[in-house]
Design an enzyme around this catalytic site. Structure first.
Site, PDB file in Angstrom:
ATOM      1  N   ASN A  29       0.873  -1.174   0.000  1.00  0.00           N
ATOM      2  CA  ASN A  29       0.000   0.000   0.000  1.00  0.00           C
ATOM      3  C   ASN A  29       0.910   1.223   0.000  1.00  0.00           C
ATOM      4  O   ASN A  29       1.532   1.532   1.015  1.00  0.00           O
ATOM      5  CB  ASN A  29      -0.890  -0.039   1.249  1.00  0.00           C
ATOM      6  CG  ASN A  29      -1.720   1.227   1.413  1.00  0.00           C
ATOM      7  OD1 ASN A  29      -1.785   2.058   0.506  1.00  0.00           O
ATOM      8  ND2 ASN A  29      -2.354   1.372   2.571  1.00  0.00           N
ATOM      9  N   TRP A  30       0.973   1.883  -1.130  1.00  0.00           N
ATOM     10  CA  TRP A  30       1.899   3.015  -1.259  1.00  0.00           C
ATOM     11  C   TRP A  30       1.353   4.305  -0.644  1.00  0.00           C
ATOM     12  O   TRP A  30       2.039   5.319  -0.641  1.00  0.00           O
ATOM     13  CB  TRP A  30       2.276   3.218  -2.730  1.00  0.00           C
ATOM     14  CG  TRP A  30       3.110   2.103  -3.295  1.00  0.00           C
ATOM     15  CD1 TRP A  30       3.641   1.053  -2.598  1.00  0.00           C
ATOM     16  CD2 TRP A  30       3.516   1.923  -4.659  1.00  0.00           C
ATOM     17  NE1 TRP A  30       4.355   0.236  -3.459  1.00  0.00           N
ATOM     18  CE2 TRP A  30       4.295   0.750  -4.718  1.00  0.00           C
ATOM     19  CE3 TRP A  30       3.295   2.647  -5.846  1.00  0.00           C
ATOM     20  CZ2 TRP A  30       4.854   0.281  -5.909  1.00  0.00           C
ATOM     21  CZ3 TRP A  30       3.851   2.175  -7.033  1.00  0.00           C
ATOM     22  CH2 TRP A  30       4.623   1.012  -7.062  1.00  0.00           C
ATOM     23  N   LYS A  31       0.111   4.248  -0.192  1.00  0.00           N
ATOM     24  CA  LYS A  31      -0.519   5.417   0.450  1.00  0.00           C
ATOM     25  C   LYS A  31      -0.311   6.679  -0.398  1.00  0.00           C
ATOM     26  O   LYS A  31      -0.357   6.598  -1.622  1.00  0.00           O
ATOM     27  CB  LYS A  31       0.017   5.581   1.887  1.00  0.00           C
ATOM     28  CG  LYS A  31      -0.135   4.281   2.696  1.00  0.00           C
ATOM     29  CD  LYS A  31       0.112   4.444   4.170  1.00  0.00           C
ATOM     30  CE  LYS A  31      -0.077   3.099   4.866  1.00  0.00           C
ATOM     31  NZ  LYS A  31       0.049   3.171   6.315  1.00  0.00           N
ATOM     32  N   HIS A  59      -9.469   1.161   5.133  1.00  0.00           N
ATOM     33  CA  HIS A  59      -8.171   1.335   5.795  1.00  0.00           C
ATOM     34  C   HIS A  59      -8.341   2.244   7.013  1.00  0.00           C
ATOM     35  O   HIS A  59      -9.151   3.167   6.999  1.00  0.00           O
ATOM     36  CB  HIS A  59      -7.147   1.938   4.828  1.00  0.00           C
ATOM     37  CG  HIS A  59      -5.753   1.849   5.355  1.00  0.00           C
ATOM     38  ND1 HIS A  59      -5.260   2.756   6.262  1.00  0.00           N
ATOM     39  CD2 HIS A  59      -4.773   0.944   5.140  1.00  0.00           C
ATOM     40  CE1 HIS A  59      -4.022   2.398   6.573  1.00  0.00           C
ATOM     41  NE2 HIS A  59      -3.694   1.315   5.911  1.00  0.00           N
ATOM     42  N   GLU A  65      -6.676   4.597   8.068  1.00  0.00           N
ATOM     43  CA  GLU A  65      -6.495   6.033   7.797  1.00  0.00           C
ATOM     44  C   GLU A  65      -7.766   6.640   7.215  1.00  0.00           C
ATOM     45  O   GLU A  65      -8.086   7.807   7.466  1.00  0.00           O
ATOM     46  CB  GLU A  65      -5.274   6.226   6.876  1.00  0.00           C
ATOM     47  CG  GLU A  65      -3.980   5.998   7.657  1.00  0.00           C
ATOM     48  CD  GLU A  65      -2.861   5.321   6.887  1.00  0.00           C
ATOM     49  OE1 GLU A  65      -2.863   5.365   5.646  1.00  0.00           O
ATOM     50  OE2 GLU A  65      -1.972   4.736   7.539  1.00  0.00           O
ATOM     51  N   GLU A 125      -5.245  -4.991  10.601  1.00  0.00           N
ATOM     52  CA  GLU A 125      -4.213  -3.988  10.810  1.00  0.00           C
ATOM     53  C   GLU A 125      -4.464  -3.254  12.123  1.00  0.00           C
ATOM     54  O   GLU A 125      -5.255  -2.298  12.162  1.00  0.00           O
ATOM     55  CB  GLU A 125      -4.224  -2.962   9.661  1.00  0.00           C
ATOM     56  CG  GLU A 125      -3.918  -3.547   8.302  1.00  0.00           C
ATOM     57  CD  GLU A 125      -3.336  -2.503   7.351  1.00  0.00           C
ATOM     58  OE1 GLU A 125      -2.282  -2.769   6.775  1.00  0.00           O
ATOM     59  OE2 GLU A 125      -3.915  -1.412   7.209  1.00  0.00           O
ATOM     60  N   GLY A 138       2.782   2.164  10.898  1.00  0.00           N
ATOM     61  CA  GLY A 138       3.739   3.252  10.753  1.00  0.00           C
ATOM     62  C   GLY A 138       4.467   3.600  12.041  1.00  0.00           C
ATOM     63  O   GLY A 138       5.123   4.640  12.127  1.00  0.00           O
ATOM     64  N   SER A 142       3.609  -2.277  10.331  1.00  0.00           N
ATOM     65  CA  SER A 142       5.061  -2.396  10.527  1.00  0.00           C
ATOM     66  C   SER A 142       5.621  -3.758  10.128  1.00  0.00           C
ATOM     67  O   SER A 142       6.486  -4.302  10.812  1.00  0.00           O
ATOM     68  CB  SER A 142       5.445  -2.044  11.968  1.00  0.00           C
ATOM     69  OG  SER A 142       5.120  -0.680  12.243  1.00  0.00           O
ATOM     70  N   GLY A 159       3.046  -1.102   4.282  1.00  0.00           N
ATOM     71  CA  GLY A 159       3.138   0.326   3.970  1.00  0.00           C
ATOM     72  C   GLY A 159       4.574   0.712   3.682  1.00  0.00           C
ATOM     73  O   GLY A 159       5.103   0.489   2.593  1.00  0.00           O
ATOM     74  N   GLY A 160       5.243   1.267   4.683  1.00  0.00           N
ATOM     75  CA  GLY A 160       6.594   1.813   4.526  1.00  0.00           C
ATOM     76  C   GLY A 160       7.581   0.900   3.816  1.00  0.00           C
ATOM     77  O   GLY A 160       8.300   1.344   2.902  1.00  0.00           O
TER      78      GLY A 160
HETATM   79  P1  13P Z   1       3.228   0.309   7.705  1.00  0.00           P
HETATM   80  O1  13P Z   1       3.733  -0.976   7.090  1.00  0.00           O
HETATM   81  O2  13P Z   1       3.981   1.503   7.221  1.00  0.00           O
HETATM   82  O3  13P Z   1       3.133   0.209   9.203  1.00  0.00           O
HETATM   83  O4  13P Z   1       1.729   0.520   7.164  1.00  0.00           O
HETATM   84  C1  13P Z   1       0.836  -0.530   7.271  1.00  0.00           C
HETATM   85  C2  13P Z   1      -0.396  -0.192   6.500  1.00  0.00           C
HETATM   86  O5  13P Z   1      -1.168   0.664   6.889  1.00  0.00           O
HETATM   87  C3  13P Z   1      -0.651  -0.913   5.254  1.00  0.00           C
HETATM   88  O6  13P Z   1      -1.923  -0.660   4.769  1.00  0.00           O
END
Ligand code: 13P
Length: 251
Positions: free
Chosen positions: A10-12, A96, A98, A168, A174, A214, A235-236
């Site tokens: 997920n590149w957000k 998600h 967020e 999640e 994050g 994470s 994510g990251g």
């Molecule tokens: P991180 O891997 O950066 O913690 O993000 C997880 C995430 O929200 C994937 O959708």
């Protein structure tokens, strides 16, 4: 029961079109020999067309980060399911944390998005998870149950089998704080039992449940060794080819 692993990035809200295309090409090259696992990339909307082209002929799924519940109309800022299909999207992240926390999407809205995605043949990656406060007050399972039942309201079993679920925990996203493998497995096991209760055991055994929060090269192997963890939503660590490559090649 063997469920095919899914490693999803997920590149957000990151990357220009050029950066996204470059990363997608690198991931497609890594995946050329991925026979027993699926990989999905969810770039921001602006990079979807470029990434679709970069992934052409590869076995990497193109994903989007959200989808509207109507096919068209006066919905400023939203993207309709047929628009995503038109561009080559196959999977879509829905609910998600967020979206829930920052943009105040609730279970009703998420249920509408999910049903629209299914109706148009997109594979939803439905995200659920508790906050730190909810975990510490002992409400984790109640919260997960409410989110899952709410999202799946009026979704028939024939459509539910298409869904990918992603657990999640909000406190792990994050933050560098991963849920322990035991915490993750416990939640995944709970969710699978809940799916069996909502639908049936057979269906619950086929639905993939990803862990997100994470996920890194140094914890992916232990997570994937858990009986009810079928993949990761990253994510990251999905923003760099080297770290995502190690995650794709979990052992
Ligand atoms: P991180 O891997 O950066 O913690 O993000 C997880 C995430 O929200 C994937 O959708």
């Amino acid at each position: 029961m063997s469920r095919r692993a899914l490693l999803a990035g997920n590149w957000k809200m990151h990357l220009t079109i050029a950066q996204a295309v470059e990363l997608a090409q690198a991931v497609a090259a890594v995946c050329a020999d991925c026979r027993d696992r699926d990989v999905m990339l969810a770039p921001p909307f602006t990079a979807l067309a470029g990434v679709a082209q970069a992934l052409q002929g590869s076995n990497v799924f193109l994903g989007a980060q959200n989808v509207a519940w109507e096919a068209q109309g006066a919905f400023t800022g939203e993207i309709a399911p047929p628009m995503l299909i038109d561009i080559g999207v196959r999977m879509v992240i829905i609910g998600h944390s967020e979206r829930r926390q920052i943009f105040l999407e609730d279970n009703v809205m998420i249920n509408r998005r999910l049903r629209a995605a299914l109706e148009f043949g997109l594979i939803p990656v439905l995200c659920i998870g508790e906050t730190l406060e909810e975990r510490e007050s002992g409400a984790t399972f109640a919260v997960l149950e409410k989110q899952l039942r709410g999202a799946l309201h009026d979704v028939p079993p024939g459509q539910a089998e298409q869904i990918v679920l992603a657990y999640e925990p909000v406190w792990a996203i994050g933050t560098g704080k991963t849920a322990s493998t035991e915490q993750a497995q416990e939640a995944h096991h709970f969710l699978r039992n809940l799916l069996a209760d909502i639908y049936n055991k057979k269906l619950a055994e086929t639905i993939r449940v990803l862990y997100g929060g994470s996920v890194k090269p140094d914890n992916i192997d232990a997570l994937m060794a858990q009986a009810d963890i079928d993949g990761a939503l990253v994510g990251g660590a999905a923003l760099q080819v080297e770290s995502f490559k190690r995650i794709i090649r979990f052992q």
